[in-house]
Design an enzyme around this catalytic site. Structure first.
Site, PDB file in Angstrom:
ATOM      1  N   SER A   1     -12.236  -6.080  -5.604  1.00 25.90           N
ATOM      2  CA  SER A   1     -12.542  -4.706  -5.966  1.00 25.90           C
ATOM      3  C   SER A   1     -11.538  -3.798  -5.291  1.00 25.90           C
ATOM      4  O   SER A   1     -11.165  -4.021  -4.144  1.00 25.90           O
ATOM      5  CB  SER A   1     -13.960  -4.345  -5.514  1.00 25.90           C
ATOM      6  OG  SER A   1     -14.278  -3.017  -5.860  1.00 25.90           O
TER       7      SER A   1
ATOM      8  N   ASP B   1       2.272   2.700  -5.641  1.00 24.23           N
ATOM      9  CA  ASP B   1       1.215   2.114  -4.795  1.00 24.23           C
ATOM     10  C   ASP B   1       1.618   0.704  -4.383  1.00 24.23           C
ATOM     11  O   ASP B   1       0.844  -0.253  -4.507  1.00 24.23           O
ATOM     12  CB  ASP B   1      -0.117   2.100  -5.544  1.00 24.23           C
ATOM     13  CG  ASP B   1      -1.309   1.898  -4.596  1.00 24.23           C
ATOM     14  OD1 ASP B   1      -1.120   2.051  -3.369  1.00 24.23           O
ATOM     15  OD2 ASP B   1      -2.404   1.577  -5.072  1.00 24.23           O
TER      16      ASP B   1
END
Length: 990
Positions: free
Chosen positions: A698, A817
């Site tokens: 997650s 990122d």
């Protein structure tokens, strides 16, 4: 007796002096009031969470002269200095320290102090000689220094978040020697009152978004100035003639501004100058002749301007280490006097209008490392002595009119890594010794007139990744030795005269991404065992004499999107497996193919790709003949089978509808499934995998599940967070689809499919058996990735993936990122860059690539320092983040590991270790992951990677290398310098 009396007198005099000195010391000991000031200021203004000031005793009887950061005068023992640099303290500006009247030095640099500083707070410090508040988090306007700070010699406020104007009081320091405010958010003008600081030796105003304005007209008043550092300060107008008054100047950096007009002749009066940086401005006119007077000059860069005219002969004769004049409109020949330079290491003259012959003896007496004269009109031979000192690494001379042979002397240049001399008129054989240079990474000699054979000795060039030799007259058989080049990614030997069969062993090149052999005289069959070509994206064998059948195995290559086998002698049927490929270019025309055209190609779109094969047949395509009709029994069986399938499908739909009505009445049935690779899958199979037992991870953009398809294949399914619950996630979905849906690279994760409903967004990727790099370094799998060679393989692969995004995609793609958790590892630990939810395509703004963001994107510990306050994204932001990943690989530490204490991070930890020791290499070993048991060669490689990481994480974006250079650095560590040296030697503008 007289001598004895004299001795006694001398003894009593000395005793008296000692007694007086002791009394003086006793009277000058730190007072109880000073000790109370120290303790009260610490408790009320500072937060020492790391405990670095624990030895500040809570007692008025203990002398503070030995406390951390406190120093006393050796004669009077009064407190004269408080230096808390780098102690990770936080809080507000501790102005009460200045109530200690004997205090001369206050240094609070490299901490986490916040808030603004008012004139009232600062006024008690008017007796200071040294004030250093750099590298903190101060905000607001710069304070007025009232009353006048008559003794101040050093004022350093750099690398904070101050904004507004430089106050007029900054021009009122009668003794100031250093003024440094670089790296803030100052947006006023540069005041002319700064020229009143006649004792100034260092003026550092760089990297501030000042209101556009000129250099002060009377800048020449600063006759003691040694360093004038003003890049990225929005300077406009011309350099004033008074610049010649800076007779002590050693470094002049006005780069990356909007300065215009001519470079003034008065610049030749800077007799002590060693470095002049004028690149990336709008200067015009000719180089001033007076530059030849600068006998101490070693670095000169006026590239990326609009300069015209010739290079002055006397200027070319200077003993420069580096000369950068690229991207101008300079013309004429290169002065022969350049040959007399015995120190030249870097010569960049590309993209001008130079002509004539290059000096024959250039390089004979200097340690030339980089030579770039591309994009001019040079003629004649390449100088044969360029690598006379065996230092040359980069030889770039493409797009000229060079002729003659490839110098045989270059075959002894083992330092060469990068050669690009395409689009010239050179001819003759390439010396055998050149083909086997051991460090060559790229050899691009296309579009010349070279001939002869490519020898099997090319196997000695073990680092070769790109071989581009198209558009020449090479002949003979293709060398078997090329099969030993395991790093090969690109082979372009098209438009030559190669003959014979293609070596079967070429299929063993695992990293091969492009193979272009069109327009030769190859014969024989196309090798069929191509299963190792898992990274191949382009295969062009057109216009040769290949015969036999098209290997059906080509249809199983996962990344192949360009296939051209046209105009050969191929026969047999078209393999139906080729329809599995997602092809941007497909051409098999002009062969002897026969049989039925596969259904996937039997349409008008593929007609141009099929013509010239008269034996092919089609159900409807003209001019192909119709395929023979099948027997009635066959049609009957087919019809029966279709009816049976239809009945089964209707039954299945009825069952699913009933089940859906009873268990999931609120699920919307409308889905849009898009597949980016050929695979058998449907939305029900995807959605059925989104269960808690299949959850494998997650993150910020959603949850990831492992789905096992009916085909036996495993895929990673990411369900993005509910688009109605979290604004902005829809753009994350679109970003990944638009980015990954159109690119193919061995080190970028494959997007297999996307599935979108009204309130659900799902993305499917290739499943990576070893999870993320973050997992194997820091998670439960922390024992998996202990071998250094695996880590180095990951470093190089990830760098290649980012380099592809930055340099090979049009427009360039910024990941935004980059972190270890977004680098996935397959079963062989080959890395894939993943998670493009924040990716942006770089747009061109006024000739510069940049993208402004409305919010800070990225992950804590990986964000480049300039990102937080400029909100401008460049490719150097990704470079910084990748540097953090390299540090993780070498040290085994997280970016914000508790090992560094609360207010520190991995970049500061590694940088401090590298810059505070005398011997960089030996001092870095204690930083390395203790879980690794490296060999001595591993240590060398780990040191190299750590130094690359230091370059990548440089505080200033301009000093960070491009990702393409990072790849080269990782493969050849000798082209690396240490941060902390001069900006010129460690800077990189690629």
């Amino acid at each position: 007796m007289t001598t004895h009396l004299n001795s006694m007198h001398l003894f009593f005099i000395i005793l008296l002096l000692l007694l007086v000195t002791q009394i003086s010391h006793t009277n000058s000991l730190p007072t109880k009031k000073d000790i109370q000031i120290l303790l009260q200021t610490k408790s009320s203004h500072l937060d020492d969470t790391a405990g670095n000031l624990n030895d500040w005793a809570n007692s008025t009887t203990t002398s503070p002269c030995n406390w951390t950061g406190v120093s006393c005068d050796p004669l009077t023992l009064s407190i004269n200095s408080i230096d808390l640099t780098g102690l990770t303290i936080s809080g507000n500006f501790p102005s009460n320290f200045c109530r200690i009247k004997s205090l001369q030095n206050l240094s609070l640099a490299d901490n986490f102090l916040t808030g603004s500083i008012s004139t009232k707070q600062l006024s008690p410090c008017s007796n200071l000689q040294f004030l250093n508040l750099s590298y903190n988090l101060f905000v607001g306007n710069l304070p007025e220094f009232i009353p006048v700070f008559k003794n101040l010699r050093w004022l350093d406020l750099a690398q904070n978040n101050f904004s507004g104007d430089i106050p007029s009081s900054f021009g009122s320091f009668p003794k100031l020697q250093l003024l440094s405010v670089f790296g803030n958010l100052l947006n006023g003008t540069i005041p002319s009152t700064l020229t009143h600081l006649t004792e100034l030796t260092r003026c550092e105003l760089a990297y501030n978004p000042f209101t556009p304005g000129p250099l002060p007209a009377d800048i020449g008043r600063l006759t003691k100035l040694k360093n004038l550092w003003l890049p990225y300060t929005n300077l406009i107008g011309e350099i004033p003639d008074t610049i010649g008054g800076l007779i002590a100047l050693e470094n002049l950096d006005l780069s990356n501004n909007e300065l215009s007009g001519k470079i003034p002749e008065s610049i030749g009066m800077l007799q002590n100058v060693k470095q002049i940086e004028l690149y990336s401005n709008r200067f015009s006119g000719e180089l001033p002749m007076s530059l030849g007077n600068l006998s101490n000059l070693i670095h000169f860069d006026a590239s990326m301007n609009s300069l015209t005219g010739l290079i002055p002969e006397k200027f070319a004769a200077l003993q420069l280490l580096s000369l950068g004049l690229n991207d101008n409109n300079l013309e004429g020949a290169i002065p022969e006097s350049l040959v007399t330079n015995t120190k030249l290491e870097e010569l960049k003259l590309f993209n001008n209008r130079f002509s004539g012959k290059l000096p024959e003896k250039l390089g004979e007496n200097c340690n030339l490392e980089e030579f770039d004269v591309s994009g001019n009109s040079f003629s004649g031979n390449l100088p044969s002595l360029l690598c006379n000192r065996k230092k040359l690494k980069r030889l770039i001379a493409f797009n000229n009119r060079l002729s003659g042979n490839f110098p045989e002397s270059y075959g002894e240049c083992d330092s060469l890594t990068y050669v690009r001399i395409f689009n010239n008129e050179m001819s003759g054989n390439i010396p055998v010794s050149v083909w086997r240079l051991p460090r060559m990474y790229l050899l691009e000699i296309k579009n010349n007139r070279f001939d002869g054979a490519v020898p099997s000795a090319i196997s000695g060039s073990r680092e070769l990744a790109q071989l581009r030799i198209s558009g020449n007259r090479f002949s003979g058989e293709f060398p078997v030795g090329i099969c030993q080049l395991s790093e090969l990614e690109v082979v372009d030997a098209s438009q030559n005269r190669f003959s014979g069969e293609l070596p079967v062993c070429v299929t063993e090149l695992r990293k091969l991404g492009k193979l272009d052999l069109q327009e030769n005289m190859f014969s024989g069959e196309i090798p069929s065992n191509v299963s190792l070509w898992i990274h191949l994206t382009g295969l062009n064998l057109s216009r040769n004499r290949f015969y036999g059948e098209i290997p059906s195995e080509l249809g199983s290559l996962p990344d192949l999107n360009y296939l051209d086998l046209s105009e050969n002698l191929l026969s047999g049927e078209i393999p139906s497996r080729l329809t599995n490929l997602k092809l941007n270019k497909f051409n098999i025309s002009g062969n002897n193919l026969s049989g039925r055209i596969p259904v996937g190609f039997d349409n008008d779109f593929y007609l141009p790709s099929l013509i010239g094969n008269p034996k092919l047949c089609s159900s409807h395509l003209k001019p192909f003949r119709p395929c023979p009709k099948t027997k009635f029994v066959t049609w009957f069986l087919v019809a029966f089978f279709l009816i049976l399938c239809l009945l089964l499908l209707l039954s299945l739909l009825w069952f699913l509808k009933r089940k859906s009505m009873s268990t999931a009445e609120n699920v919307k049935p409308s889905w849009n499934l898009t597949s980016f690779h050929i695979m058998s899958i449907n939305e029900h199979e995807i959605l059925g995998s989104i269960t808690e037992e299949n959850l494998i991870g997650s993150g910020g953009s959603g949850k990831v599940y492992r789905a096992r398809l009916k085909t036996g294949q495993s895929v990673a399914v990411k369900r993005l967070w509910d688009v109605n619950a979290k604004k902005g996630r829809l753009s994350s979905y679109q970003s990944e689809v638009e980015t990954l849906g159109r690119i193919r690279h061995a080190n970028i994760v494959k997007l297999l499919f996307s599935c979108a409903g009204e309130d659900l967004r799902v993305l499917g990727y290739e499943y990576m058996e070893n999870g993320s790099l973050g997992d194997v370094l820091h998670g439960d799998k922390g024992g998996v990735l202990l071998d250094w060679q695996k880590r180095f393989k990951i470093a190089v692969g990830a760098a290649q993936g980012l380099a592809y995004l930055h340099h090979d995609c049009v427009p360039a793609i910024l990941h935004r990122d980059v972190k270890s958790n977004n680098i996935l590892l397959d079963e062989e630990f080959c890395p894939r860059i993943a998670d493009f939810g924040l990716a942006k395509m770089l747009q061109l703004v006024d000739g510069k690539e940049e993208s402004a963001m409305s919010l800070i994107a990225g992950s804590y510990g990986y964000i480049a320092p300039e990102y937080a306050y400029t909100m401008k994204v460049t490719e150097k932001s990704d470079v910084y983040s990748f540097g953090v990943v390299l540090m993780e690989l070498v040290t085994g530490k997280r970016p914000t590991d508790s090992f560094f204490d609360e207010n520190n991070d991995i970049v500061k930890w590694v940088t401090d270790a590298a810059t505070t020791s005398e011997d960089h290499c030996s001092s870095l070993r204690h930083l390395m992951d203790t879980r690794i048991c490296p060999t001595s060669s591993d240590y060398t490689e780990m040191e190299k990677v750590l130094n690359v990481a230091l370059l990548c994480t440089s505080a200033f974006p301009m000093n960070r290398p491009s990702m393409r250079r990072v790849v080269e650095f990782l493969k050849d560590g000798k082209d690396i310098c240490f941060p902390g040296t001069s900006p010129k030697s460690c800077g990189n503008k690629s």
